[in-house]
Write a protein that holds these residues in place. Sequence first.
Motif, PDB file in Angstrom:
ATOM      1  N   PRO A  23       5.602  -2.754 -15.963  1.00 42.53           N
ATOM      2  CA  PRO A  23       5.017  -3.156 -14.678  1.00 42.53           C
ATOM      3  C   PRO A  23       5.925  -2.850 -13.493  1.00 42.53           C
ATOM      4  N   LEU A  24       5.261  -2.598 -12.359  1.00 44.41           N
ATOM      5  CA  LEU A  24       5.963  -2.534 -11.078  1.00 44.41           C
ATOM      6  C   LEU A  24       6.020  -3.953 -10.548  1.00 44.41           C
ATOM      7  N   VAL A  25       7.097  -4.283  -9.853  1.00 46.23           N
ATOM      8  CA  VAL A  25       7.124  -5.567  -9.166  1.00 46.23           C
ATOM      9  C   VAL A  25       6.420  -5.363  -7.823  1.00 46.23           C
ATOM     10  N   LYS A  62      -0.385  -1.625 -13.535  1.00 44.64           N
ATOM     11  CA  LYS A  62       0.310  -2.759 -14.148  1.00 44.64           C
ATOM     12  C   LYS A  62       1.329  -3.260 -13.141  1.00 44.64           C
ATOM     13  N   THR A  63       1.117  -4.449 -12.595  1.00 41.79           N
ATOM     14  CA  THR A  63       2.133  -4.980 -11.693  1.00 41.79           C
ATOM     15  C   THR A  63       2.432  -6.428 -12.053  1.00 41.79           C
ATOM     16  N   GLU A  64       3.631  -6.861 -11.701  1.00 40.40           N
ATOM     17  CA  GLU A  64       3.914  -8.288 -11.734  1.00 40.40           C
ATOM     18  C   GLU A  64       3.869  -8.719 -10.273  1.00 40.40           C
ATOM     19  N   TYR A  65       2.877  -9.523  -9.931  1.00 42.37           N
ATOM     20  CA  TYR A  65       2.545  -9.809  -8.539  1.00 42.37           C
ATOM     21  C   TYR A  65       3.319 -11.016  -7.987  1.00 42.37           C
ATOM     22  N   TYR A  66       3.943 -10.814  -6.827  1.00 46.88           N
ATOM     23  CA  TYR A  66       4.591 -11.926  -6.113  1.00 46.88           C
ATOM     24  C   TYR A  66       4.033 -11.962  -4.705  1.00 46.88           C
ATOM     25  N   ASP A  67       3.542 -13.123  -4.302  1.00 47.26           N
ATOM     26  CA  ASP A  67       2.948 -13.244  -2.977  1.00 47.26           C
ATOM     27  C   ASP A  67       4.026 -13.675  -1.979  1.00 47.26           C
ATOM     28  N   GLN A 102      11.174 -19.877  -2.840  1.00 43.80           N
ATOM     29  CA  GLN A 102      11.581 -19.540  -4.210  1.00 43.80           C
ATOM     30  C   GLN A 102      10.924 -18.234  -4.666  1.00 43.80           C
ATOM     31  N   VAL A 103       9.706 -17.968  -4.177  1.00 44.87           N
ATOM     32  CA  VAL A 103       8.972 -16.774  -4.614  1.00 44.87           C
ATOM     33  C   VAL A 103       9.742 -15.493  -4.256  1.00 44.87           C
ATOM     34  N   THR A 104      10.467 -15.524  -3.142  1.00 47.96           N
ATOM     35  CA  THR A 104      11.238 -14.328  -2.751  1.00 47.96           C
ATOM     36  C   THR A 104      12.377 -14.092  -3.740  1.00 47.96           C
ATOM     37  N   ILE A 105      13.027 -15.170  -4.101  1.00 52.69           N
ATOM     38  CA  ILE A 105      14.128 -15.074  -5.069  1.00 52.69           C
ATOM     39  C   ILE A 105      13.596 -14.597  -6.421  1.00 52.69           C
ATOM     40  N   ASP A 106      12.447 -15.166  -6.837  1.00 56.51           N
ATOM     41  CA  ASP A 106      11.843 -14.758  -8.116  1.00 56.51           C
ATOM     42  C   ASP A 106      11.479 -13.273  -8.102  1.00 56.51           C
ATOM     43  N   ALA A 107      10.967 -12.805  -6.961  1.00 58.57           N
ATOM     44  CA  ALA A 107      10.571 -11.399  -6.858  1.00 58.57           C
ATOM     45  C   ALA A 107      11.803 -10.488  -6.972  1.00 58.57           C
ATOM     46  N   ALA A 108      12.893 -10.904  -6.338  1.00 57.33           N
ATOM     47  CA  ALA A 108      14.123 -10.101  -6.405  1.00 57.33           C
ATOM     48  C   ALA A 108      14.671 -10.088  -7.837  1.00 57.33           C
ATOM     49  N   GLU A 109      14.603 -11.243  -8.510  1.00 54.12           N
ATOM     50  CA  GLU A 109      15.082 -11.314  -9.905  1.00 54.12           C
ATOM     51  C   GLU A 109      14.218 -10.430 -10.812  1.00 54.12           C
ATOM     52  N   ALA A 110      12.916 -10.437 -10.555  1.00 54.05           N
ATOM     53  CA  ALA A 110      12.012  -9.593 -11.350  1.00 54.05           C
ATOM     54  C   ALA A 110      12.334  -8.112 -11.122  1.00 54.05           C
ATOM     55  N   THR A 111      12.724  -7.775  -9.895  1.00 52.11           N
ATOM     56  CA  THR A 111      13.078  -6.391  -9.575  1.00 52.11           C
ATOM     57  C   THR A 111      14.297  -5.961 -10.381  1.00 52.11           C
ATOM     58  N   LYS A 112      15.240  -6.893 -10.512  1.00 54.12           N
ATOM     59  CA  LYS A 112      16.421  -6.614 -11.339  1.00 54.12           C
ATOM     60  C   LYS A 112      16.012  -6.354 -12.784  1.00 54.12           C
ATOM     61  N   LYS A 113      15.027  -7.118 -13.237  1.00 54.74           N
ATOM     62  CA  LYS A 113      14.594  -7.013 -14.635  1.00 54.74           C
ATOM     63  C   LYS A 113      13.871  -5.691 -14.892  1.00 54.74           C
ATOM     64  N   TYR A 114      12.936  -5.322 -14.007  1.00 56.62           N
ATOM     65  CA  TYR A 114      12.090  -4.142 -14.268  1.00 56.62           C
ATOM     66  C   TYR A 114      12.612  -2.856 -13.619  1.00 56.62           C
ATOM     67  N   GLY A 115      13.427  -2.995 -12.550  1.00 59.51           N
ATOM     68  CA  GLY A 115      14.049  -1.803 -11.973  1.00 59.51           C
ATOM     69  C   GLY A 115      13.350  -1.164 -10.791  1.00 59.51           C
ATOM     70  N   VAL A 116      12.038  -1.420 -10.614  1.00 60.50           N
ATOM     71  CA  VAL A 116      11.326  -0.805  -9.490  1.00 60.50           C
ATOM     72  C   VAL A 116      10.364  -1.809  -8.854  1.00 60.50           C
ATOM     73  N   VAL A 167       7.716  -2.575  -5.194  1.00 57.52           N
ATOM     74  CA  VAL A 167       7.086  -2.082  -3.972  1.00 57.52           C
ATOM     75  C   VAL A 167       6.773  -3.299  -3.114  1.00 57.52           C
ATOM     76  N   LYS A 168       7.172  -3.230  -1.839  1.00 52.58           N
ATOM     77  CA  LYS A 168       7.057  -4.412  -0.972  1.00 52.58           C
ATOM     78  C   LYS A 168       6.258  -4.119   0.288  1.00 52.58           C
ATOM     79  N   CYS A 169       5.370  -5.045   0.614  1.00 50.59           N
ATOM     80  CA  CYS A 169       4.601  -5.007   1.861  1.00 50.59           C
ATOM     81  C   CYS A 169       5.472  -5.623   2.974  1.00 50.59           C
ATOM     82  N   ALA A 170       5.210  -5.261   4.219  1.00 46.60           N
ATOM     83  CA  ALA A 170       5.965  -5.858   5.325  1.00 46.60           C
ATOM     84  C   ALA A 170       5.698  -7.363   5.380  1.00 46.60           C
TER      85      ALA A 170
END
Length: 403
Positions: A9-11, A38-43, A55-69, A71-74
């Motif tokens: 999945p993409l984060v 396939k994405t792991e979605y963070y709002d 907390q969702v921002t921190i979780d999204a960053a941690e997920a990025t570390k896990k999956y490696g890639v 994509v972020k909206c403004a």
Amino acid sequence: MEKIRMSTPLVEMDGDEMTRILWQMIKEELLLPYIDLKTEYYDLGLQYRNETSDQVTIDAAEATKKYGVAVKCATITPNAARMEEYDLKDMYKSPNGTIRAILDGTVFRAPIIVKGIEPCVRNWKKPITLARHAYGDIYKNTEILTDGPGKAYLVFEGEDGSVKKELIHDFKDKGMVLGMHNMDASVKSFARSCFNYALDTSQSVWFGAKDTISKTYDGRFKAIFEEIFENEFKEKFEKAGLTYFYSLIDDIVARVMKAEGGFIWACKNYDGDVMSDMVSSAFGSLAMMTSVLVSPDGIYEYEAAHGTVQRHYYKHLAGEETSTNSVATIFAWTGALRKRGELDGIQELSVFADKLEKATLSVIESGKMTKDLALITTIQDPVVLNSRDFILAIKENLEALLA
Ligand code: NAP
Ligand code: MG
């Protein structure tokens, strides 16, 4: 046509206002019909950041570390007005700042080149990618005004009891003093990010500082880049036919103005702040810039360089038509999909990303564009499309390319 399958999945980090509207349209019209996305979605929309106390921002960053890639909206960075507008519990920090602190990365920004949107600098034919060091220097400085005559010193007290002390100035009257710092570790990871990204995108690296004047401070930047290059990258660069080039910042500026483009310009924090605005506006528009955060260990987060386009969002809410440029957001998705394709060995995904970019640019080259581009294009009598019709015109081209 069968949909392209993904394995990892993409984060996906959703965002705010007009870019959130574009995000949805891009997914619906340009991605979901063709990719088994396939994405792991963070709002990261401000409302949900508030509900989760960020907390969702921190979780999204941690997920990025896990999956490696990722994509972020403004996203909105809250200020006093936003506190009231969204009834926030706290003035949360900039999500980009939070993510950068967790991933420890460097942001690379490059213009999207298209016929009809011409750079002010005639000889710029290829993109200039700006890499800005994002820690320290005057952004973490300490300043004082001296109220009258007296001596200002620079003092370092080592934990081992050693002391270094230098006279800054013997003031005869009022004046000002500034202290700033940086760290070897931060400059090292900046250098590694630049060299890795250069290999990744097959571009040479130019770096400029002022070590003739600042022999110790800027001299340290120069030495660290040199050391990392010699020890870790020199052979890889030679194999790839790339170079690393250091010169004084003023010499680099002069060379950049005369160059064709097609290289990475590594800048110290302040130089990067100033030069990225110069380079992006000379190339056309913030809505035509790609932006990617690359960590020293090779994690990628793609986004648009512009904000949430608040003014257009309020028009949209009032039921008025908008003509918001979605190119940078589309390129955030294509950047992430291409990287996912590369990492997972799914060539169709990378090919799809190439085609979607081509479809996007060819709409503009055919004279159909959003209002911001119509104002600056060299194409005669451009057709101005609204936000949705621009995306639908891209879809039409994409279908032709995929057929
Ligand atoms: P902005 O969203 O970049 O928009 C500033 C102006 O630039 C717009 O009003 C519009 O001009 C033009 N513009 C920018 N992007 C455009 C696009 N895609 N298509 C057409 N025109 C575009 O900056 P802002 O209004 O200063 O900031 C709004 C919010 O974005 C703030 O809450 C800020 O915190 C946030 N922000 C987020 C990021 C990020 O997440 N990376 C970066 C910067 C700002 P006209 O109104 O003249 O048409
Ligand atoms: Mg700036």
